[in-house]
Design an enzyme around this catalytic site. Structure first.
Site, PDB file in Angstrom:
ATOM      1  N   SER A 306       0.829  -1.191   0.000  1.00  0.00           N
ATOM      2  CA  SER A 306       0.000   0.000   0.000  1.00  0.00           C
ATOM      3  C   SER A 306       0.865   1.243   0.000  1.00  0.00           C
ATOM      4  O   SER A 306       2.014   1.228   0.454  1.00  0.00           O
ATOM      5  CB  SER A 306      -0.904   0.020   1.232  1.00  0.00           C
ATOM      6  N   ASP A 307       0.304   2.337  -0.512  1.00  0.00           N
ATOM      7  CA  ASP A 307       0.913   3.631  -0.231  1.00  0.00           C
ATOM      8  C   ASP A 307       0.707   3.892   1.256  1.00  0.00           C
ATOM      9  O   ASP A 307      -0.068   3.209   1.936  1.00  0.00           O
ATOM     10  CB  ASP A 307       0.281   4.732  -1.086  1.00  0.00           C
ATOM     11  N   TRP A 308       1.411   4.881   1.777  1.00  0.00           N
ATOM     12  CA  TRP A 308       1.458   5.107   3.219  1.00  0.00           C
ATOM     13  C   TRP A 308       0.099   5.595   3.732  1.00  0.00           C
ATOM     14  O   TRP A 308      -0.274   6.747   3.568  1.00  0.00           O
ATOM     15  CB  TRP A 308       2.564   6.096   3.543  1.00  0.00           C
TER      16      TRP A 308
END
Length: 819
Positions: A306-308
């Site tokens: 995932s992105d952050w």
């Protein structure tokens, strides 16, 4: 101090000098006019997470295709030794020294994984280099430069103990020039971006470091990229969800997915799913995107992180194809680790109660560990440099929950001799847009005036996350921000050159002073030989641009100088597109777009200005006459308060960048692929190298999928050659480009011409060479939404070759399918 007569005289105007009587009270002007705004219409169709994007289950298991077979066996053997808890934590980020961290498992001699931001540098790195930015690299149109940049950057990362470089960036692609992160990526064109992605990934991973292709997919605006949370809400509820990028199947394949196919083909270790929703569903729990398009159609064998903070569920995300959550905790950016995680203990519980199958969790970890073994990161890999921890703003040391142990030297100097390469790359990435009256290269001008707040030293320190008034802009804001060990400035580099032959340099760095006073009041009474104006345009993550004009009243600065200086040369450091109304001014003799060139910004531009390097770069986007000429507006606000109301409809479909301007015959100031040189080139004799294969079929042969998809799509089906000549008097690099016009039988909305080939070739003055353009099946196909495959259309193709998207020197036609 007395300045010797044979040295340059440096007159600095950084401050509002009392001697010129300027007021110090006026607030600096950044921009004039109204900022860009597009409020979503009230009748906008709203796509919710339910029913708009088809579900595809289960998540496919990796088979280690594409050369990972041996590493796959190693990964499976390793995973078989893990406990359920260890498996869950292998998929869950933790606070630690790197921007992303996977915990060590000492009993298996596994030291963990260090993930670091890296589209232009090691973000948390001291004694490391700042390379040219992504948009700069794209402007070079140079495959070798892209590879070398990726390899060198990864070598530095490896020296600091990084296992995974969070880059390169294939999204945002550049649907809108207002997007705040286009400078981290490459070009507003899928073909050029695809080449950039592939070469960069090959370079990074040949250095033994994992690359991460991001942000998958249709991540084309920063505004409302994350949900809006109420101040007192918990981590799983919000007021309004993130924006939904809504697009059709053909547009998804031909524009936004195209460069990610190149990434998969390059055997990239990992993908990063993006913040935005796609057709209503969060990217990181969109099973159609991850399970079907990425892991099945493109045959991707690695892992999806995932992105952050882009994880919005546990079981749903895992079953939809996400393999790792980063940085692991709750809140908008996933950094509230003490409150728990969607994965972590919740994933352990889901495995134990059978909600997540053992096969699925095993595949998640096997996918994570296969590239680790493939790249040999299990053997003699450098430890994490302890110095990166205190520089980590995402998880500073006081947030760490694990007792991280460090071995090996600290504050390692990993730069090597990369500065020399960065200097060359900076020059090779700077686009010469205008050069009237042979203003450039400079011929030892005796009296040089340097003007503009972009020319001097940065006044806000070596690492700047926010816009700043004074100092050359060689990098911008967000997770792509870099920490400079040093920074070559235009003022210093040009002054050094002038000192060599006894020239004089007068410098004024205060834009307000320049626009308040007339230049003859400031400079020495002798008329300057040349006035060099340095201007900039800031951009950053999480904020979209609101203007395409240059910052700090840049247009007015140019007008103030050009009014009195008949040889005004303008240099811009920018994220990409800027409208340039002063380009028509008769006293503006030259313009160069230097983008964000990294630590050698000053030396690189000096090399071009003084003729040590011959410009060869080309625009990876279109510069229009007016801001209003661009299509595809970002959604900047909504007038309703429904949970899922933020929508971005990609109604322009395939008309992204130059495709839009060409389809509607809109005049532009500088077209895609445009760039001047100190010499001239010609292209002739565009011909087929051999006849079209008689057995070529409309649809590809159905072969076993490999990384990148059906291998048949990458077969060369047609080859053209052309003669390229240097018709001038200066040696240089020509960049011939090939564009394809599809037959009339292609579906409506097909762009009139699309980039499908380019080469960079060195030509001495008067020399001619043959260049070859090899077209793969994908290059001459469109996505057939009915057949769900790439189809070559019947009828006559037009092939056009030249030096930009509107500068064609030769063309030919061919029918690829026989009746």
């Amino acid at each position: 101090m007395k300045v010797p007569a044979d040295h340059a005289l440096i007159l600095s105007g950084l401050l509002l000098a009392p001697s010129v009587g300027a007021s110090t009270c006026q607030e600096p002007i950044n921009h004039v006019g109204e900022p860009n705004s597009y409020v979503q219409p009230l009748n906008t169709s709203i796509l919710t997470p339910y029913g708009s994007s088809p579900p595809v289950f289960p998540s496919p298991e990796t088979k280690g295709k594409g050369g990972w077979e041996k590493a796959l066996v190693q990964a499976k053997n390793w995973v078989s030794q893990l406990t359920v808890e260890e498996k869950a934590w292998m998929a869950t980020g933790q606070p630690g020294p790197c921007v992303g961290n996977i915990l060590p498992i000492p009993r298996l001699n596994f030291t963990g994984l260090c993930l670091q931001n890296g589209p232009q540098c090691i973000q948390q790195g001291d004694y490391s280099s700042v390379f040219v930015s992504g948009v700069s690299a794209a402007a070079s149109w140079d495959r070798k430069l892209l590879y070398d940049r990726g390899y060198a950057m990864a070598t530095e990362h490896k020296g600091k103990g990084t296992h995974v470089v969070l880059g390169p960036i294939g999204g945002p692609l550049g649907r809108s020039p207002y997007d705040g992160r286009t400078w981290e990526g490459f070009a507003a064109d899928p073909y050029l971006t695809g080449v950039c992605m592939e070469e960069t990934i090959l370079g990074i991973q040949d250095a033994g470091v994992q690359a991460n292709a991001k942000h998958f997919i249709a991540n084309e605006q920063e505004t409302q990229r994350n949900p809006t949370y109420a101040p007192d809400a918990n981590a799983t509820t919000y007021i309004q969800d993130s924006v939904s990028s809504n697009l059709d199947d053909r547009t998804l394949h031909e524009i936004y997915m195209w460069p990610f196919a190149n990434a998969a083909r390059a055997r990239v270790a990992s993908f990063m799913c993006s913040y935005n929703r796609v057709n209503g569903s969060h990217s990181c729990q969109n099973s159609y995107l991850l399970n079907h398009l990425l892991k099945t159609e493109l045959g991707f064998q690695g892992y999806v992180m995932s992105d952050w903070g882009a994880t919005h569920s546990g079981v749903a995300s895992a079953e939809s194809g996400m393999d790792m959550t980063m940085p692991g905790g709750f809140t908008v950016y996933g950094e509230l680790w003490t409150e728990g995680s969607y994965f972590g203990k919740n994933l352990t519980e889901a495995i134990n109660n059978g909600t997540i199958t053992t096969d699925r969790i095993d595949d998640m970890i096997v996918r994570i560990m296969t590239p680790y073994f493939w790249l040999g990161q299990d053997k003699n890999y450098p430890s994490v440099d302890a110095s990166v921890g205190p520089l980590n703003v995402d998880s500073p040391p006081d947030t760490w929950l694990y007792d991280w142990k460090f071995t090996g030297p600290t504050n390692r100097d990993v730069r090597g001799n990369n500065s020399a390469m960065i200097r060359e790359h900076g020059a090779a990435s700077t686009v010469l847009l205008k050069n009237e009256r042979n203003a450039l290269p400079l011929r030892k001008p005796r009296n040089i005036v340097i003007v503009g707040n972009d020319a001097g030293s940065d006044t806000q320190g070596p690492s700047t996350q926010t816009d700043f008034e004074y100092g050359v802009l060689a990098n911008a804001g967000g997770s792509g921000t870099c920490r400079f060990s040093y920074l070559s400035t235009p003022q210093d580099a040009i002054t050094t050159r002038a000192r060599q032959y006894g020239g004089r340099v007068q410098t004024w760095l205060n834009n307000t002073l320049i626009t308040e006073k007339s230049m003859p009041e400031l400079w020495n009474p002798e008329q300057p030989d040349v006035c060099l104006v340095f201007l900039k345009s800031w951009s950053e993550e999480n904020v979209d641009r609101t203007y395409l004009t240059l910052d700090w009243n840049g247009n007015a600065v140019v007008e103030a100088v050009a009014k009195y200086c008949n040889n005004t040369v303008v240099v811009t450091h920018s994220a990409g597109v800027n409208v340039l109304p002063f380009a028509d001014h008769p006293n503006v003799t030259a313009i160069l777009a230097a983008h964000y060139p990294g630590e050698e910004a000053g030396n690189a531009i000096a090399d071009l200005l003084f003729g040590d390097a011959n410009p060869s770069a080309k625009l990876p986007y279109v510069i229009a006459y007016n801001e209003s000429d661009y299509n595809a507006p970002l959604t900047t606000a909504v007038a309703t308060n429904g949970t899922y109301d933020w929508q971005s409809w990609f109604d322009e479909e395939l008309e992204v960048g130059y495709r839009y301007f060409d389809a509607h015959n809109i005049p532009v100031r500088y077209e895609f692929g445009f760039g001047l040189s100190y010499t001239t080139y010609n292209l002739t004799k565009l011909v087929a190298a051999k006849p079209v294969a008689s057995n070529l079929t409309a649809l590809p042969e159905q072969r076993a999928v490999q990384p990148g998809g059906n291998p048949a799509l990458w077969d060369t089906v047609y080859t053209l050659t052309a003669q390229v000549s240097n018709t001038g008097s200066v040696d240089g690099y020509a960049i011939p480009q090939l564009y394809v016009g599809f037959p009339d039988t292609a579906p409506a909305g097909t762009p009139p011409s699309q980039l499908r080939g380019f080469e960079k070739v060195w030509l001495e003055a008067g020399e001619t060479k043959k260049v070859t353009f090899e077209l793969m099946r994908r290059d001459v196909s469109y996505w057939d939404v009915t057949a769900q495959d790439w189809r070559i259309p019947a009828g006559e193709f037009t092939f056009k070759a030249g030096f930009s998207s509107r500068d064609f020197h030769a063309n030919t036609t061919a029918t690829l399918l026989r009746k």
